[in-house]
Structure formats: structure tokens, C-alpha cells
Scaffold this motif. Structure first.
Motif, PDB file in Angstrom:
ATOM      1  N   LEU A  80       0.830  -1.213   0.000  1.00  0.00           N
ATOM      2  CA  LEU A  80       0.000   0.000   0.000  1.00  0.00           C
ATOM      3  C   LEU A  80       0.861   1.258   0.000  1.00  0.00           C
ATOM      4  N   GLU A  81       2.007   1.197   0.650  1.00  0.00           N
ATOM      5  CA  GLU A  81       2.939   2.331   0.581  1.00  0.00           C
ATOM      6  C   GLU A  81       3.382   2.561  -0.858  1.00  0.00           C
ATOM      7  N   LYS A  82       3.738   1.471  -1.546  1.00  0.00           N
ATOM      8  CA  LYS A  82       4.177   1.596  -2.937  1.00  0.00           C
ATOM      9  C   LYS A  82       3.070   2.174  -3.820  1.00  0.00           C
ATOM     10  N   MET A  83       1.823   1.875  -3.441  1.00  0.00           N
ATOM     11  CA  MET A  83       0.682   2.370  -4.215  1.00  0.00           C
ATOM     12  C   MET A  83       0.237   3.759  -3.748  1.00  0.00           C
ATOM     13  N   LYS A  84       1.021   4.329  -2.799  1.00  0.00           N
ATOM     14  CA  LYS A  84       0.760   5.665  -2.241  1.00  0.00           C
ATOM     15  C   LYS A  84      -0.579   5.745  -1.495  1.00  0.00           C
ATOM     16  N   PHE A 128      -1.269   5.630   1.738  1.00  0.00           N
ATOM     17  CA  PHE A 128      -0.560   5.669   3.013  1.00  0.00           C
ATOM     18  C   PHE A 128      -1.478   5.466   4.216  1.00  0.00           C
ATOM     19  N   THR A 129      -2.694   5.989   4.151  1.00  0.00           N
ATOM     20  CA  THR A 129      -3.616   5.834   5.285  1.00  0.00           C
ATOM     21  C   THR A 129      -3.965   4.366   5.498  1.00  0.00           C
ATOM     22  N   GLU A 130      -4.217   3.634   4.388  1.00  0.00           N
ATOM     23  CA  GLU A 130      -4.510   2.196   4.496  1.00  0.00           C
ATOM     24  C   GLU A 130      -3.286   1.416   4.975  1.00  0.00           C
ATOM     25  N   ALA A 131      -2.116   1.853   4.532  1.00  0.00           N
ATOM     26  CA  ALA A 131      -0.879   1.194   4.982  1.00  0.00           C
ATOM     27  C   ALA A 131      -0.749   1.327   6.498  1.00  0.00           C
ATOM     28  N   ILE A 132      -1.003   2.510   7.010  1.00  0.00           N
ATOM     29  CA  ILE A 132      -0.935   2.747   8.458  1.00  0.00           C
ATOM     30  C   ILE A 132      -1.893   1.816   9.198  1.00  0.00           C
ATOM     31  N   GLU A 133      -3.097   1.651   8.654  1.00  0.00           N
ATOM     32  CA  GLU A 133      -4.098   0.778   9.296  1.00  0.00           C
ATOM     33  C   GLU A 133      -3.561  -0.653   9.422  1.00  0.00           C
ATOM     34  N   ASN A 134      -2.918  -1.139   8.364  1.00  0.00           N
ATOM     35  CA  ASN A 134      -2.384  -2.509   8.395  1.00  0.00           C
ATOM     36  C   ASN A 134      -1.212  -2.640   9.363  1.00  0.00           C
ATOM     37  N   TYR A 135      -0.350  -1.638   9.405  1.00  0.00           N
ATOM     38  CA  TYR A 135       0.753  -1.687  10.372  1.00  0.00           C
ATOM     39  C   TYR A 135       0.221  -1.668  11.803  1.00  0.00           C
ATOM     40  N   HIS A 136      -0.854  -0.907  12.019  1.00  0.00           N
ATOM     41  CA  HIS A 136      -1.442  -0.850  13.366  1.00  0.00           C
ATOM     42  C   HIS A 136      -2.024  -2.211  13.775  1.00  0.00           C
ATOM     43  N   ILE A 137      -2.549  -2.951  12.813  1.00  0.00           N
ATOM     44  CA  ILE A 137      -3.088  -4.287  13.124  1.00  0.00           C
ATOM     45  C   ILE A 137      -1.965  -5.176  13.668  1.00  0.00           C
ATOM     46  N   THR A 138      -0.766  -5.070  13.065  1.00  0.00           N
ATOM     47  CA  THR A 138       0.355  -5.895  13.551  1.00  0.00           C
ATOM     48  C   THR A 138       0.701  -5.544  14.996  1.00  0.00           C
ATOM     49  N   LEU A 139       0.541  -4.271  15.353  1.00  0.00           N
ATOM     50  CA  LEU A 139       0.850  -3.845  16.723  1.00  0.00           C
ATOM     51  C   LEU A 139      -0.145  -4.419  17.727  1.00  0.00           C
ATOM     52  N   LYS A 140      -1.378  -4.632  17.263  1.00  0.00           N
ATOM     53  CA  LYS A 140      -2.415  -5.192  18.147  1.00  0.00           C
ATOM     54  C   LYS A 140      -2.288  -6.704  18.284  1.00  0.00           C
ATOM     55  N   LEU A 141      -1.817  -7.358  17.222  1.00  0.00           N
ATOM     56  CA  LEU A 141      -1.758  -8.825  17.224  1.00  0.00           C
ATOM     57  C   LEU A 141      -0.617  -9.380  18.057  1.00  0.00           C
ATOM     58  N   ASP A 142       0.428  -8.594  18.195  1.00  0.00           N
ATOM     59  CA  ASP A 142       1.609  -9.096  18.921  1.00  0.00           C
ATOM     60  C   ASP A 142       2.336  -7.909  19.531  1.00  0.00           C
ATOM     61  N   ASP A 143       3.447  -8.188  20.198  1.00  0.00           N
ATOM     62  CA  ASP A 143       4.243  -7.092  20.757  1.00  0.00           C
ATOM     63  C   ASP A 143       4.651  -6.140  19.647  1.00  0.00           C
ATOM     64  N   PRO A 144       4.684  -4.842  19.937  1.00  0.00           N
ATOM     65  CA  PRO A 144       5.042  -3.872  18.903  1.00  0.00           C
ATOM     66  C   PRO A 144       6.456  -4.107  18.379  1.00  0.00           C
ATOM     67  N   THR A 145       6.649  -3.799  17.106  1.00  0.00           N
ATOM     68  CA  THR A 145       7.980  -3.922  16.511  1.00  0.00           C
ATOM     69  C   THR A 145       8.460  -2.546  16.053  1.00  0.00           C
ATOM     70  N   ALA A 146       9.761  -2.359  16.145  1.00  0.00           N
ATOM     71  CA  ALA A 146      10.350  -1.093  15.706  1.00  0.00           C
ATOM     72  C   ALA A 146      10.094  -0.874  14.215  1.00  0.00           C
ATOM     73  N   PHE A 147      10.108  -1.979  13.438  1.00  0.00           N
ATOM     74  CA  PHE A 147       9.901  -1.845  11.995  1.00  0.00           C
ATOM     75  C   PHE A 147       8.523  -1.269  11.689  1.00  0.00           C
ATOM     76  N   CYS A 149       4.967   6.724   6.628  1.00  0.00           N
ATOM     77  CA  CYS A 149       3.679   7.035   5.992  1.00  0.00           C
ATOM     78  C   CYS A 149       3.180   8.416   6.424  1.00  0.00           C
ATOM     79  N   TYR A 150       3.270   8.708   7.710  1.00  0.00           N
ATOM     80  CA  TYR A 150       2.839  10.032   8.181  1.00  0.00           C
ATOM     81  C   TYR A 150       3.696  11.141   7.565  1.00  0.00           C
ATOM     82  N   GLU A 151       4.981  10.833   7.353  1.00  0.00           N
ATOM     83  CA  GLU A 151       5.861  11.808   6.715  1.00  0.00           C
ATOM     84  C   GLU A 151       5.381  12.106   5.300  1.00  0.00           C
ATOM     85  N   LYS A 152       4.973  11.043   4.568  1.00  0.00           N
ATOM     86  CA  LYS A 152       4.456  11.239   3.202  1.00  0.00           C
ATOM     87  C   LYS A 152       3.125  11.998   3.220  1.00  0.00           C
ATOM     88  N   LEU A 153       2.373  11.818   4.290  1.00  0.00           N
ATOM     89  CA  LEU A 153       1.087  12.523   4.425  1.00  0.00           C
ATOM     90  C   LEU A 153       1.262  13.938   4.977  1.00  0.00           C
TER      91      LEU A 153
END
Length: 464
Positions: A244-248, A250-269, A277-281
Motif C-alpha cells: 500500500l505504501e508503494k501504491m501511495k 498511506f492511510t490504508e498502509a498505516i491501518e495494516n501496520y497498526h493491526i500488527t501492533l495489536k496482534l503481537d508485541d510492537p515492533t520497531a519496523f 507514511c505520516y511523513e508522506k502525508l
């Protein structure tokens, strides 16, 4: 009262370890020894496994399984000749024991005789009850031989026999990637998915292949199917975010990254990608907030420190960018990317001595790009350290021989040092390589450039 199998295993282990503490010799049947040895080997307790084998063979000297465990330990210790002797004796007694062939193959492999190891494993395959394991071992031997086609075929046989063998699936894709057969990899994965339509791992791998081919629409569809197959599959959400980042988007990309944070311990990546993404926005405050979370989560993630540093660089806030790159270096002073960035920032601040120090450290850490050598040399010229600059250029020539940019600088430096003969020698070399780069002399050594003899030599080459 009957004990469960686990209780029996635990009892045997407790009994064995108590015996070691008291130095009493207790009797164990061969099955108990097998359980004890297997447990210790699986848990990496090699010394205890070795003791159990020794005691086991003292009580059951003719037990084949215990002798094979001894062979395994001897191979681990590189006592290959002794192990081979035991295997030869066992083979005479039990020629249809597949483990004997597997261990013989292990010895051949240790001796880098991988083709002979394969021959042994093929013998094991004819009598094996676990073909998956043997095909996997054969595949690994082909990998050692860098025969990725045959390795791939054997891993495929593993997957045919066990469609849940995801280690084999990953290895198949590794072989396809090594052979640069991305389209064939996709065809194979699609065939596998025809029979196993809910394999989240296969969908994930298809998506990665399409991502590498920059076919982002198909990659996104594949990752969506991976999520449908397993809505807790963190890797699929992460890859979706990247697509989604490659497709620009960015808001949807952020949503997917946030799902990973909820499913397991947060990752620096994940934090880093959200920040990007926020920088691009153009949401600078949020971008900086997530970059900071990334370095707090993993202080060794260099991309996160570089993201914060670049964030302030883009705002031309060199002092803050220098502050953060210094913090990064304090954490990992062997990171070449940090020193390169440190040098760049100091150069922009006109802190030439610090900039030169940064480029010097970058070179010491293996950053041998021509630009690094040249920039360090130019800084040394500005600092008046001509001899050091000459030495740097000669080091650069080892990596970049016949390079006009290096030769022009050597010419200028030798003229500055009143070594005209060497100056003309390098000027001639430089002009023969590329006369257009004579601008180097004009910019770095303006007084030298104004010399009639130098100007004439340059003009003669440019007018050829």
C-alpha cells in the motif's frame, strides 16, 4: 497406578539425574536410556547426553539405537573415523536400518563428499518410513553442491508428502529466487494453492513474488487472501502495508501496520513504517512521534535513527540532525551508515575536521564508494593536509584504477607540493582518461589552473 507417558519420561530423567548426584549406579532399561538421551540432545545438554550414552552402552552394549546415539555424538565431535567403524559393524548386523545410511551420509557430508552423502540417503529412501525427512536431507546436500534445481525437486517431494511442511515450501521459494525464476515460482505456488486454497503461507509467498515484480495489484490481492486464510497472520498485514505504501495509499498502509501492533508485541519496523507514511502525508508531528517510538523499541535499528536524522535534515535543522546521529553512534559506533551521515551533516555545517573524521571512519568500516574517498580528499585539501590527501588518493586507486577524478586531484596536489614532474605525469593521465573532468583542477586548485603550462596542456587535450 499407571503413569502417563510424560510422567514416565519425567520419572526416568529425575531418577537418572539423582543417580549422577549420588554416584550410585542404577539400572535403566534401554527404552529409558533412549528417552533420556533424546531429551538431552533436543535441549542442547550435550555433556549429559554423552554420559547417558556411556552408561546406557555399559548396561546394554548390543543395543543398536544406543550405538547410533553414540555415532551421532562422535560425528558432532568430528571423530568421524570412530563413528564410521561403528556404522560399518552395525550395517553388517542390520543392513536394512535406514538410520545407519543417514548417519553415514552425515559423515560424508562432514567430509564435503556431498555426492556420496546423497547416494547414502538414496539408499535410506528405499527403506525409509519417513520419506519427508530423507528428501529434506537430500535437498540440503544438493544445496551444499549449489545444485538448486535438484534441491528444489526434493523439497517439492517433501511438500507433496506433507502439505503442511512449510519449511520445505520456504526452501522451494529460496531455490526459485536463487535461480531467478520468479514466474516459475508463481506458477508453482498457484498449483499448490489449487490443492490447498487456504494456505496462508503460500498466499504470502505469492504476494512477495508479485511485490518483487512490482505487480502491486496482484501482490495486494495475494496478501488479502493470506489474511482471509488466517486473520492473525502478522506477516501478511506487514506486507500489505508495504504494498500500500508503494501504491501511495498511506492511510490504508498505516491501518495494516497498526493491526500488527495489536496482534503481537510492537515492533520497531512497524513504528518506522508508520512514521514514514505520516511523513508522506505531511503529518510531521506524528511522523516524528513514530520514529521516536521505533528507536525506543529497538535502539539498534539503524533505519529508525537515520529516519529521525533525515527528518531534521529536510527541515535544514542541522544541529538537531547532528544531535540524533551522535546518539546513534554512541549506541553503535561500528555502523558505517551513521558515520557517513555524521560526515555529511558536519560538512554542511562547515565543521570540516569532524566531517573528515566521519569519512575516515566510514572508509575504515568498509564504505569504499568513490564518493567517500573523493570527499575525504577534498576536505583534507581544505584543511591543508596535502600529504594525507595524496595517501588517501593512492588508497582509492587500489579500488578505482584509471579514474580521472583521482588523477586530476593527484596532479593538483603534487603541483601544490612543488613536485612538478609528478604533477604533469598525473595531469597527462587524467586528461587521457577524461579531459572534461579538468574542472576539478579549476575548482580545487584555481592557482594551478591559471598556470599557462597547465592551461595549454588542458586546452590541447580538449581540442583534440
Amino acid at each position: 497406578m499407571h503413569l502417563s507417558q510424560n510422567e514416565e519420561h519425567n520419572f526416568s530423567l529425575t531418577k537418572f539425574e539423582s543417580m549422577l548426584k549420588t554416584n550410585d549406579i542404577l539400572f535403566f532399561d534401554s527404552n529409558e536410556f533412549e528417552v533420556i538421551i533424546y531429551h538431552y540432545l533436543e535441549n542442547g545438554k550435550f555433556a549429559l547426553a554423552k554420559k547417558a550414552v556411556k552408561l546406557g552402552l555399559e548396561q546394554h552394549p548390543n543395543n543398536t539405537i544406543l550405538q547410533l546415539y553414540k555415532v551421532e555424538i562422535l560425528i558432532f565431535e568430528d571423530k568421524l573415523k570412530e563413528a564410521d567403524t561403528i556404522l560399518n559393524n552395525l550395517h553388517d548386523l542390520e543392513p536394512s536400518n535406514e538410520e545407519i545410511y543417514i548417519q553415514k551420509a552425515n559423515i560424508f557430508s562432514k567430509r564435503d563428499a556431498h555426492q556420496q552423502a546423497i547416494e547414502m540417503l538414496e539408499c535410506a529412501l528405499e527403506i525409509s518410513a519417513d520419506e519427508v525427512e530423507v528428501h529434506a536431507l537430500i535437498a540440503m546436500e544438493y544445496m551444499f553442491l549449489e545444485d538448486y534445481e535438484n534441491a528444489k525437486l526434493n523439497f517439492m517431494k517433501c511438500l507433496e508428502l506433507d502439505n503442511q511442511d512449510y519449511a520445505a515450501l520456504y526452501n522451494i521459494i529460496y531455490c526459485f529466487d536463487f535461480l531467478e525464476q520468479q514466474r516459475q515460482a508463481i506458477d508453482y505456488l498457484n498449483m499448490f494453492l489449487d490443492k490447498n486454497p487456504y494456505s496462508e503461507v503460500a498466499w504470502h509467498q505469492v504476494g512477495k513474488q508479485y511485490f518483487d515484480l512490482k505487480d502491486y495489484e496482484r501482490a495486494l490481492a495475494a496478501f488479502d487472501f493470506a489474511v482471509i486464510s488466517d486473520d492473525t497472520f502478522i506477516g501478511a498485514y506487514m506486507e500489505k502495508g508495504k504494498v500500500l505504501e508503494k501504491m501511495k495509499r498511506f492511510t490504508e498502509a498505516i491501518e495494516n501496520y497498526h493491526i500488527t501492533l495489536k496482534l503481537d508485541d510492537p515492533t520497531a519496523f512497524a513504528y518506522l513504517r508508520i512514521g514514514k507514511c505520516y511523513e508522506k502525508l505531511k503529518q510531521s508531528d506524528l511522523a516524528l512521534q513514530y520514529f521516536s517510538k521505533a528507536v525506543n523499541e529497538d535502539p539498534l535499528l539503524d533505519k529508525a535513527w537515520l529516519a529521525i536524522t533525515d527528518f531534521h535534515l529536510k527541515k535544514l535543522d542541522y544541529q538537531k540532525s547532528l544531535y540524533y546521529i551522535k546518539k546513534a553512534i554512541a549506541i553503535d559506533e561500528e555502523n558505517v551508515l551513521y558515520w557517513k551521515k555524521y560526515a555529511t551533516i558536519n560538512n554542511r555545517l562547515n565543521f570540516y575536521e569532524e566531517a573528515e573524521k566521519g569519512y575516515k571512519k566510514s572508509l575504515e568500516l568498509g564504505n569504499y564508494e568513490l564518493e567517500t574517498w573523493i570527499t575525504r580528499c577534498d576536505l583534507l585539501i581544505n584543511l591543508g593536509e596535502y600529504e594525507t590527501a595524496i595517501n588517501v588518493l593512492y588508497q582509492a586507486m587500489e579500488f578505482y584504477p584509471d579514474t580521472a577524478e583521482i588523477e586530476f586531484r593527484l596532479a593538483g596536489l603534487y603541483f601544490l607540493n612543488n613536485q612538478g614532474e609528478r604533477g604533469y605525469f598525473h595531469l597527462k593521465n587524467a586528461l587521457e582518461l577524461d579531459a572534461e573532468y579538468s574542472i576539478v583542477i579549476e575548482e580545487l586548485f584555481p592557482l594551478i589552473f591559471r598556470r599557462n603550462s597547465v592551461k595549454k596542456m588542458i586546452d590541447d587535450y580538449q581540442n583534440k
